[in-house]
Design a protein around this motif. Structure first.
Motif, PDB file in Angstrom:
ATOM      1  N   ASN A 246       7.828   8.668  23.296  1.00 20.33           N
ATOM      2  CA  ASN A 246       8.236  10.049  22.363  1.00 20.33           C
ATOM      3  C   ASN A 246       8.637   9.759  21.393  1.00 20.33           C
ATOM      4  O   ASN A 246       8.240  10.454  20.266  1.00 20.33           O
ATOM      5  CB  ASN A 246       9.007  10.719  23.650  1.00 20.33           C
ATOM      6  N   GLN A 247       9.572   9.204  21.211  1.00 18.49           N
ATOM      7  CA  GLN A 247      10.213   8.984  20.152  1.00 18.49           C
ATOM      8  C   GLN A 247       9.498   8.306  18.495  1.00 18.49           C
ATOM      9  O   GLN A 247       8.687   8.252  18.089  1.00 18.49           O
ATOM     10  CB  GLN A 247      11.683   7.163  19.852  1.00 18.49           C
ATOM     11  N   TYR A 251       8.550  10.193  14.970  1.00 19.74           N
ATOM     12  CA  TYR A 251       8.402   9.449  14.063  1.00 19.74           C
ATOM     13  C   TYR A 251       7.275   9.752  12.806  1.00 19.74           C
ATOM     14  O   TYR A 251       6.953   9.889  11.989  1.00 19.74           O
ATOM     15  CB  TYR A 251       8.731   8.229  14.051  1.00 19.74           C
ATOM     16  N   ARG A 256      11.111  16.555  16.066  1.00 20.25           N
ATOM     17  CA  ARG A 256      12.123  15.464  16.927  1.00 20.25           C
ATOM     18  C   ARG A 256      11.350  15.303  18.527  1.00 20.25           C
ATOM     19  O   ARG A 256      10.384  15.766  18.464  1.00 20.25           O
ATOM     20  CB  ARG A 256      13.166  17.148  17.547  1.00 20.25           C
ATOM     21  N   VAL A 257      12.004  14.655  19.165  1.00 19.16           N
ATOM     22  CA  VAL A 257      11.650  14.060  20.567  1.00 19.16           C
ATOM     23  C   VAL A 257      11.659  15.289  21.365  1.00 19.16           C
ATOM     24  O   VAL A 257      10.239  15.423  22.587  1.00 19.16           O
ATOM     25  CB  VAL A 257      12.439  13.551  21.119  1.00 19.16           C
TER      26      VAL A 257
END
Length: 480
Positions: A246-247, A251, A256-257
């Motif tokens: 998810n991170q 990016y 946002r996550v």
């Protein structure tokens, strides 16, 4: 806008080729009054459009250093622009230093210091540093002065403005295209089948666009100001296809996550209710016989489905108290998949925790209810579901063997099934290889039921969606 100098008797206008600069009246009240007094027009006050041309300054431009004589306009003899021969533009740093040195010398001469030597480089640098200090109130004047100086340079160089404008437009379009190609949007994948396959698993952009058209009406309820509908679908497919964290996706898409997690859950739910019923369904017996591959057409014309089981590990123990035979905490999900002889997935069960037998899985998933008397069910290995299949009036065959209605195995009844014994295994491996997320381990948030009214977890929906997307591709193992 064409500006005209406000000084009485001055007819200078801002037109191409004049080589003149035009300045607003300062915002600083004290300096503004000095300019009004220098213009010397009875009962007149400047407005936002009032401009003063550069011929009324000694150096040909305004200077914001209060010690400079060009801090206030002082030349009021009308000068025709034709009388000023445009000189060749100098290097900006040297030209600025010379102007500031001349201003300093003129100021000292006005103070009575006639006969003094010309200031050296150090004095010019000091004056230049002082004159570079600007007031916040005069920011607009700076911008306009710079623009006007740029216009003067272009005019002196005899540049064709139309050509410059066309070049700038071409550069602007090229920059926009490059930005769009780098961003994860439609243009990033359009006309590039290899990118579509890599990021989504689908064969080409046309299929991806068709999926988007099918899902778009149902995505209106998802409120996401940063991601378009296409980007939400692409993010979800990249999660399934590449099993990105998810991170990582946060990016890549600049969100946002939490936005990534919500987007994946919402889009998967929409695809499960919209795409899966359209792409994963049990065909009629007439359709099966009509499109039966040649390898089975003569030896097993009643073949309805080829079945197999596969398991997916979980990151940690998962508890589901409503499943029979499951322990309190298990870390393996079991799935039963049915594949038509044509190579498309026609049935996929929900995930069952624990060490479930294939027979219990077939009975609890509703697979047996789809069989008709006389249907033949094939498998690449012994799944121990022959008795359950026979109870529905169908027959079960394993790698060249078939069971009769009394559950007795008769060798050689299906001589041609050896060519398709690994058919379903190839399809299962194709689905799991195409969508890496199905290889596990499954993250804990995906193993819980997404809705109270549904027994399906989010990962169950993901498996169904992966099978539906696989059916939109070319058959994994054609039998022709």
């Amino acid at each position: 806008m064409v500006h005209t100098c406000v000084v009485a008797g001055c007819r200078n206008r801002r037109t191409p080729g004049t080589g003149l600069s035009f300045y607003r009246f300062p915002r600083d009240p004290e300096r503004k009054q000095l300019w009004i007094a220098a213009v010397n027009r009875q009962g007149w006050a400047p407005n936002d459009g009032s401009r003063l041309c550069s011929t009324h300054f000694i150096s040909g431009k305004q200077v914001k250093n209060p010690r400079s004589p060009d801090y206030v306009p002082s030349v009021f003899t009308p000068i025709s622009p034709e009388m000023k021969e445009p000189s060749r533009p100098e290097v900006p740093d040297k030209q600025e230093a010379r102007v500031e040195a001349a201003n300093a010398l003129l100021f000292l001469q006005r103070q009575g210091g006639s006969g003094l030597e010309e200031p050296g480089p150090m004095d010019a640098n000091i004056e230049g540093s002082v004159s570079s200090l600007t007031d916040d109130d005069d920011d607009d004047n700076d911008d306009e002065s710079l623009n006007e100086d740029g216009d003067e340079m272009l005019a002196q160089s005899s540049v064709n403005f139309d050509d410059v404008l066309k070049a700038l437009r071409r550069e602007n379009r090229a920059l926009r295209d490059s930005v769009e190609k780098m961003s994860l949007s439609e243009n990033f994948l359009r006309n590039d089948a290899e990118k579509v396959k890599f990021y989504t698993g689908l064969p080409n952009f046309f299929v991806l666009e068709t999926v988007m058209l099918l899902l778009a009406p149902h995505m209106d309820a998802i409120r996401n100001a940063k991601l378009s509908k296409f980007q939400q679908l692409l993010l979800t497919l990249m999660r399934l296809r590449l099993d990105l964290r998810n991170q990582d996706l946060a990016y890549r898409f600049g969100v946002r996550v939490g936005t990534v997690v919500r987007t994946v859950h919402h889009v998967i739910s929409i695809m499960s209710s919209t795409l899966v019923p359209t792409a994963v369904f049990w065909p009629s017996r007439a359709e099966l016989r009509k499109n039966l591959p040649a390898a089975l057409r003569s030896s097993c014309p009643d073949c309805a489905v080829i079945v197999d089981c596969f398991t997916v590990p979980c990151e940690g123990p998962v508890a589901r108290g409503n499943e029979q035979g499951a322990t309190a905490a298990c870390n393996i999900l079991n799935y039963l998949m049915g594949v038509a002889p044509q190579g498309v997935v026609t049935f996929i069960s929900r995930g069952v925790l624990g060490n479930f037998s294939p027979r219990n899985l077939a009975e609890s998933s509703g697979f047996l209810a789809k069989l008709l008397p006389g249907d033949v069910v094939l498998a690449s290995r012994d799944l121990d579901i022959g008795d359950a299949v026979a109870a529905r009036g169908a027959r079960f065959g394993i790698a060249g063997c078939i069971q009769d209605d009394e559950s007795r195995r008769v060798e050689g009844s299906l001589p041609d099934t050896t060519g398709v014994q690994a058919h379903v295994e190839r399809v299962v491996s194709m689905v799991r290889r195409r969508y890496t997320m199905l290889t596990g381990p499954v993250e804990r948030p995906f193993t819980t039921a997404a809705e109270r009214t549904s027994n399906l977890s989010t990962f169950d929906k993901i498996v169904q969606v992966a099978c539906a997307l696989n059916n939109l591709c070319i058959s994994a193992a054609p039998l022709e």
